[in-house]
Motif scaffolding. Structure first.
Motif, PDB file in Angstrom:
ATOM      1  N   LYS A  24      21.383  -1.081  -3.941  1.00  0.00           N
ATOM      2  CA  LYS A  24      21.562   0.074  -4.811  1.00  0.00           C
ATOM      3  C   LYS A  24      22.758  -0.376  -5.966  1.00  0.00           C
ATOM      4  N   GLU A  25      23.852  -1.307  -5.638  1.00  0.00           N
ATOM      5  CA  GLU A  25      24.451  -1.325  -6.795  1.00  0.00           C
ATOM      6  C   GLU A  25      24.091  -2.244  -7.660  1.00  0.00           C
ATOM      7  N   GLU A  26      23.065  -3.313  -7.352  1.00  0.00           N
ATOM      8  CA  GLU A  26      22.571  -4.329  -8.045  1.00  0.00           C
ATOM      9  C   GLU A  26      21.391  -3.486  -9.129  1.00  0.00           C
ATOM     10  N   PHE A  27      20.649  -2.762  -8.767  1.00  0.00           N
ATOM     11  CA  PHE A  27      19.493  -2.412  -9.461  1.00  0.00           C
ATOM     12  C   PHE A  27      19.668  -0.838 -10.040  1.00  0.00           C
ATOM     13  N   CYS A  28      20.708  -0.131  -9.730  1.00  0.00           N
ATOM     14  CA  CYS A  28      20.490   1.209 -10.309  1.00  0.00           C
ATOM     15  C   CYS A  28      21.975   1.704 -10.487  1.00  0.00           C
ATOM     16  N   ASN A  29      22.257   2.086 -11.773  1.00  0.00           N
ATOM     17  CA  ASN A  29      23.447   2.559 -12.209  1.00  0.00           C
ATOM     18  C   ASN A  29      23.595   4.234 -12.035  1.00  0.00           C
ATOM     19  N   TYR A  30      22.354   4.821 -11.748  1.00  0.00           N
ATOM     20  CA  TYR A  30      22.364   6.033 -11.439  1.00  0.00           C
ATOM     21  C   TYR A  30      22.103   6.647 -10.152  1.00  0.00           C
ATOM     22  N   ILE A  31      22.403   5.837  -9.060  1.00  0.00           N
ATOM     23  CA  ILE A  31      22.021   6.191  -7.792  1.00  0.00           C
ATOM     24  C   ILE A  31      23.043   7.318  -7.402  1.00  0.00           C
ATOM     25  N   ASP A  32      24.099   7.523  -7.896  1.00  0.00           N
ATOM     26  CA  ASP A  32      25.001   8.854  -7.244  1.00  0.00           C
ATOM     27  C   ASP A  32      24.401  10.088  -7.687  1.00  0.00           C
ATOM     28  N   LYS A  33      23.505   9.970  -8.854  1.00  0.00           N
ATOM     29  CA  LYS A  33      22.873  10.987  -9.335  1.00  0.00           C
ATOM     30  C   LYS A  33      21.545  11.309  -9.313  1.00  0.00           C
ATOM     31  N   CYS A  34      20.734  10.322  -8.215  1.00  0.00           N
ATOM     32  CA  CYS A  34      19.378  10.268  -8.277  1.00  0.00           C
ATOM     33  C   CYS A  34      18.706  11.170  -7.065  1.00  0.00           C
ATOM     34  N   VAL A  35      18.034  12.139  -7.392  1.00  0.00           N
ATOM     35  CA  VAL A  35      17.446  13.096  -6.431  1.00  0.00           C
ATOM     36  C   VAL A  35      16.159  12.483  -5.880  1.00  0.00           C
ATOM     37  N   MET A  75       4.599   0.068  -4.055  1.00  0.00           N
ATOM     38  CA  MET A  75       4.779  -1.405  -3.777  1.00  0.00           C
ATOM     39  C   MET A  75       3.305  -1.978  -3.652  1.00  0.00           C
ATOM     40  N   ARG A  76       3.065  -3.127  -4.068  1.00  0.00           N
ATOM     41  CA  ARG A  76       1.965  -4.011  -3.996  1.00  0.00           C
ATOM     42  C   ARG A  76       2.171  -4.983  -3.218  1.00  0.00           C
ATOM     43  N   VAL A  77       1.308  -5.527  -2.362  1.00  0.00           N
ATOM     44  CA  VAL A  77       1.367  -6.592  -1.521  1.00  0.00           C
ATOM     45  C   VAL A  77       0.532  -7.873  -2.273  1.00  0.00           C
ATOM     46  N   SER A  78       1.154  -8.787  -2.807  1.00  0.00           N
ATOM     47  CA  SER A  78       0.577  -9.841  -3.333  1.00  0.00           C
ATOM     48  C   SER A  78      -0.502 -10.637  -2.721  1.00  0.00           C
ATOM     49  N   THR A  79      -1.094 -11.641  -3.389  1.00  0.00           N
ATOM     50  CA  THR A  79      -2.109 -12.531  -2.616  1.00  0.00           C
ATOM     51  C   THR A  79      -1.242 -13.299  -1.607  1.00  0.00           C
ATOM     52  N   LYS A  80      -0.023 -13.618  -1.857  1.00  0.00           N
ATOM     53  CA  LYS A  80       0.527 -14.101  -0.909  1.00  0.00           C
ATOM     54  C   LYS A  80       0.734 -13.579   0.457  1.00  0.00           C
ATOM     55  N   GLY A  81       0.911 -12.352   0.255  1.00  0.00           N
ATOM     56  CA  GLY A  81       0.947 -11.428   1.492  1.00  0.00           C
ATOM     57  C   GLY A  81      -0.471 -11.433   2.250  1.00  0.00           C
ATOM     58  N   PRO A  97       9.662  -0.047  -1.986  1.00  0.00           N
ATOM     59  CA  PRO A  97       8.583   0.620  -3.264  1.00  0.00           C
ATOM     60  C   PRO A  97       9.357   0.443  -4.577  1.00  0.00           C
ATOM     61  N   VAL A  98      10.862   0.346  -4.348  1.00  0.00           N
ATOM     62  CA  VAL A  98      11.487   0.354  -5.695  1.00  0.00           C
ATOM     63  C   VAL A  98      12.838  -0.726  -5.303  1.00  0.00           C
ATOM     64  N   ASP A  99      13.368  -1.221  -6.111  1.00  0.00           N
ATOM     65  CA  ASP A  99      14.512  -2.336  -5.782  1.00  0.00           C
ATOM     66  C   ASP A  99      15.551  -1.682  -5.389  1.00  0.00           C
ATOM     67  N   CYS A 100      15.857  -0.611  -5.701  1.00  0.00           N
ATOM     68  CA  CYS A 100      17.075   0.484  -5.545  1.00  0.00           C
ATOM     69  C   CYS A 100      17.407   0.538  -4.021  1.00  0.00           C
ATOM     70  N   VAL A 101      16.178   0.438  -3.283  1.00  0.00           N
ATOM     71  CA  VAL A 101      16.396   0.512  -1.884  1.00  0.00           C
ATOM     72  C   VAL A 101      16.708  -0.603  -1.236  1.00  0.00           C
ATOM     73  N   ILE A 102      16.564  -1.736  -1.994  1.00  0.00           N
ATOM     74  CA  ILE A 102      17.090  -2.988  -1.270  1.00  0.00           C
ATOM     75  C   ILE A 102      18.497  -3.314  -1.591  1.00  0.00           C
ATOM     76  N   TRP A 121      12.427   7.430  -1.895  1.00  0.00           N
ATOM     77  CA  TRP A 121      12.095   6.025  -1.932  1.00  0.00           C
ATOM     78  C   TRP A 121      12.475   5.236  -0.579  1.00  0.00           C
ATOM     79  N   GLU A 122      13.803   5.717  -0.197  1.00  0.00           N
ATOM     80  CA  GLU A 122      14.291   5.151   1.081  1.00  0.00           C
ATOM     81  C   GLU A 122      13.229   5.785   2.456  1.00  0.00           C
ATOM     82  N   GLU A 123      13.056   7.028   2.280  1.00  0.00           N
ATOM     83  CA  GLU A 123      12.239   7.296   3.486  1.00  0.00           C
ATOM     84  C   GLU A 123      10.633   6.948   3.319  1.00  0.00           C
ATOM     85  N   LEU A 124       9.991   6.584   1.947  1.00  0.00           N
ATOM     86  CA  LEU A 124       8.819   5.645   1.798  1.00  0.00           C
ATOM     87  C   LEU A 124       9.203   4.561   2.428  1.00  0.00           C
ATOM     88  N   ALA A 125       9.931   3.621   2.198  1.00  0.00           N
ATOM     89  CA  ALA A 125      10.572   2.375   2.564  1.00  0.00           C
ATOM     90  C   ALA A 125      10.472   2.149   4.166  1.00  0.00           C
TER      91      ALA A 125
END
Length: 146
Positions: free
Chosen positions: A96-107, A1-7, A89-94, A112-116
């Motif tokens: 799951k269904e929209e950003f990842c087709n692999y979510i149910d198999k992703c170890v 995750m990067r915070v942009s100049t806006k942040g 840190p990644v879109d699938c944490v926001i 990513w959820e703990e990091l978020a």
């Protein structure tokens, strides 16, 4: 995750506002000069912060911006999510269904959820008042050295 100049710039501007407002509105020009951020960019950031209810604008000769809440009641997370959107840190944490087709198999998803959650915990538990106090101390320490 990067915070942009806006942040980054928005957070600096909010700390500056908390540090200097003392019951009166602060013109964008003053924040711009102290923080070396263009007035036009600050106007965009403060428009977003105003819409979110974090600051209020005051019109007129002594106009500018003021905090809409006490610094103790504004978290870093409030500011960053207003300016940046969801913190993850990644879109699938926001979404799951929209950003990842692999979510149910992703170890790795749980990582990513703990990091978020860890990032959210830090920014949601640090207040603008804490950053304001650090800024005041830093300015005091610098003037003691000179």
């Amino acid at each position: 995750m990067r915070v942009s100049t806006k942040g980054r710039y928005g957070l600096r501007a909010m700390v500056d506002l908390a540090e200097h407002e003392k019951g009166k509105a602060i013109p964008i020009r003053e924040i711009s000069e102290r923080q070396n951020i263009s007035e036009q960019y600050l106007e965009q950031l403060f428009a977003t912060l105003r819409k979110a209810g974090l600051v209020k604008s005051v019109r007129g000769a002594h106009g500018g911006y003021m905090l809409n809440h006490e610094p103790e009641d504004i978290s870093v997370g409030d500011i960053l999510t207003t300016l940046e959107g969801p913190i993850a840190p990644v879109d699938c944490v926001i979404d799951k269904e929209e950003f990842c087709n692999y979510i149910d198999k992703c170890v790795i998803h749980e990582l990513w959820e703990e990091l978020a959650d860890s990032i959210k915990n830090v920014v949601d538990n640090m207040t603008l008042a804490e950053l304001k106090d650090k800024a005041i101390k830093e300015h005091s320490d610098r003037s003691d050295v000179q």
